[in-house]
Design a protein around this motif. Sequence first.
Motif, PDB file in Angstrom:
ATOM      1  N   GLN A  42       2.297   1.696  -3.420  1.00  0.00           N
ATOM      2  CA  GLN A  42       1.253   2.131  -4.352  1.00  0.00           C
ATOM      3  C   GLN A  42       0.922   3.600  -4.133  1.00  0.00           C
ATOM      4  O   GLN A  42       0.721   4.334  -5.087  1.00  0.00           O
ATOM      5  N   ASP A  43       0.879   4.034  -2.886  1.00  0.00           N
ATOM      6  CA  ASP A  43       0.613   5.448  -2.601  1.00  0.00           C
ATOM      7  C   ASP A  43       1.742   6.334  -3.111  1.00  0.00           C
ATOM      8  O   ASP A  43       1.500   7.463  -3.545  1.00  0.00           O
ATOM      9  N   ASP A  97       3.568   5.659  -5.756  1.00  0.00           N
ATOM     10  CA  ASP A  97       3.439   5.641  -7.222  1.00  0.00           C
ATOM     11  C   ASP A  97       2.032   5.132  -7.568  1.00  0.00           C
ATOM     12  O   ASP A  97       1.850   3.923  -7.714  1.00  0.00           O
ATOM     13  N   PRO A  98       1.049   6.018  -7.678  1.00  0.00           N
ATOM     14  CA  PRO A  98      -0.345   5.619  -7.888  1.00  0.00           C
ATOM     15  C   PRO A  98      -0.598   4.792  -9.155  1.00  0.00           C
ATOM     16  O   PRO A  98      -1.636   4.193  -9.280  1.00  0.00           O
ATOM     17  N   ARG A  99       0.380   4.738 -10.053  1.00  0.00           N
ATOM     18  CA  ARG A  99       0.196   3.939 -11.273  1.00  0.00           C
ATOM     19  C   ARG A  99       0.351   2.460 -10.998  1.00  0.00           C
ATOM     20  O   ARG A  99      -0.066   1.638 -11.798  1.00  0.00           O
ATOM     21  N   LYS A 100       0.973   2.107  -9.864  1.00  0.00           N
ATOM     22  CA  LYS A 100       1.166   0.691  -9.528  1.00  0.00           C
ATOM     23  C   LYS A 100      -0.107   0.133  -8.936  1.00  0.00           C
ATOM     24  O   LYS A 100      -0.669   0.678  -8.007  1.00  0.00           O
ATOM     25  N   LYS A 129       0.834  -1.209   0.000  1.00  0.00           N
ATOM     26  CA  LYS A 129       0.000   0.000   0.000  1.00  0.00           C
ATOM     27  C   LYS A 129       0.870   1.262   0.000  1.00  0.00           C
ATOM     28  O   LYS A 129       0.587   2.209  -0.738  1.00  0.00           O
TER      29      LYS A 129
END
Length: 132
Positions: A124-125, A127-130, A121
Amino acid sequence: MRQRISISESEWQVMKVLWGEAPRTLPEILDSLRDAGWSKTTIQTYLARLVKKGALTTERQGKGYLYFPAVAQDECQLAESRSFLQRVYDGSLSKMVLGFVQSGDLTQEELDALRAILDTKEAQDADPRKPL
């Protein structure tokens, strides 16, 4: 889930049968729930309630009906989890997780899984594309 459907503990058992394999006839449902110790009438009552609540749909088949789940299991689980979280922990997920961690009831595997979820998480936060 568009509207929250309140499902009792016994109704959850019936829904699990249908989430596991659907559609099902009444005799198939009765067979799957034989260990619950409920009468045919009790199970029919649960089915009727679930249909009325919108959790199940039916389709006529001969003299009986086929029963289908009208809501997804994961949607119901999430709604029930949120309701529990609100009632018991005032909506605080961190309070709930902290309580379980501090209780010592979590295995090392569960702690590792939680750590991996948090790491994923955070990544992902960053790099929002992941995807998660």
